[in-house]
Design an enzyme around this catalytic site. Sequence first.
Site, PDB file in Angstrom:
ATOM      1  N   GLY A 162     -10.330  -3.075   5.457  1.00 30.78           N
ATOM      2  CA  GLY A 162      -9.076  -2.420   5.864  1.00 30.78           C
ATOM      3  C   GLY A 162      -9.263  -0.925   5.973  1.00 30.78           C
ATOM      4  N   THR A 164       0.843  -1.191   0.000  1.00 28.97           N
ATOM      5  CA  THR A 164       0.000   0.000   0.000  1.00 28.97           C
ATOM      6  C   THR A 164       0.884   1.249   0.000  1.00 28.97           C
ATOM      7  OG1 THR A 164      -1.486  -1.270   1.393  1.00 28.97           O
ATOM      8  CG2 THR A 164      -1.919   1.087   1.225  1.00 28.97           C
ATOM      9  N   THR A 213      -0.100   3.528   6.481  1.00 35.03           N
ATOM     10  CA  THR A 213      -0.013   2.134   6.039  1.00 35.03           C
ATOM     11  C   THR A 213       0.309   1.282   7.265  1.00 35.03           C
ATOM     12  OG1 THR A 213       2.302   2.522   5.419  1.00 35.03           O
ATOM     13  CG2 THR A 213       0.689   2.586   3.648  1.00 35.03           C
ATOM     14  N   GLY A 225      -4.100  -2.073   9.490  1.00 38.35           N
ATOM     15  CA  GLY A 225      -5.250  -1.213   9.246  1.00 38.35           C
ATOM     16  C   GLY A 225      -6.223  -1.135  10.399  1.00 38.35           C
TER      17      GLY A 225
HETATM   18  N1  ASP Z   1      -3.179  -0.715   5.787  1.00 40.28           N
HETATM   19  C1  ASP Z   1      -3.392  -1.859   4.930  1.00 40.28           C
HETATM   20  C2  ASP Z   1      -4.489  -2.712   5.514  1.00 40.28           C
HETATM   21  O1  ASP Z   1      -4.484  -2.991   6.698  1.00 40.28           O
HETATM   22  C3  ASP Z   1      -2.189  -2.701   4.735  1.00 40.28           C
HETATM   23  C4  ASP Z   1      -0.976  -1.993   4.193  1.00 40.28           C
HETATM   24  O2  ASP Z   1      -0.742  -0.833   4.537  1.00 40.28           O
HETATM   25  O3  ASP Z   1      -0.236  -2.587   3.439  1.00 40.28           O
HETATM   26  O4  ASP Z   1      -5.339  -3.145   4.763  1.00 40.28           O
END
Ligand code: ASP
Length: 185
Positions: free
Chosen positions: A67, A37, A88, A91
Amino acid sequence: EKARLVWLEWKENLSKDDDWLPPADGLYGKMKRKTGTINVLGMGVHGDVAGITTTSGLFGKIPGRIGDSPIIGAGLFVDNEVGAAGATGRGEELIRTCGSFLLVEKMRAGKSPQQACEEVVERIIYVNGGPDKVDFNVKLVAFNKAGEIGVASMMGEEDNPPFASVITRSGLRVVTGKSLLKGKQ
Ligand code: ASP
């Protein structure tokens, strides 16, 4: 096919007590995660603030999990009077602390983007019971209308701090931030 095999191995490794067989030869462990992400925050020539957080790049998400990425206030928050923030990492923690919203509100109250990023990470550590209880990562990036930038993560190594790539009229530079729990990654 490679992604399917990696997924199978991940499933097999989830528990010793289920019916999934042990992995034959570790693709999952060897997989280098170069993608994930990302947050992109920007300011236009007239000072208008914008931002995006990409669709979550989390590997092996359970079906139906949304998420934080598409939830305004969790994975992203933009306020044209103040600045922008993106997140990121785990989440669920960004949803329950309204992480990006909280960050922008801290900047509105006068905190620098760096202070605000660090305080949100501290808040996530606090709501989880303290530094010894957290075994996940989050990373926050932000800027304010004055063009100041902040970056903070929970976990990180001394030689691998969180950073943001910044493009302005004068070119590309890297802004290095701070990990609050050094060496735990
Ligand atoms: N924040 C994202 C989630 O929990 C994961 C990520 O940042 O890669 O869906």
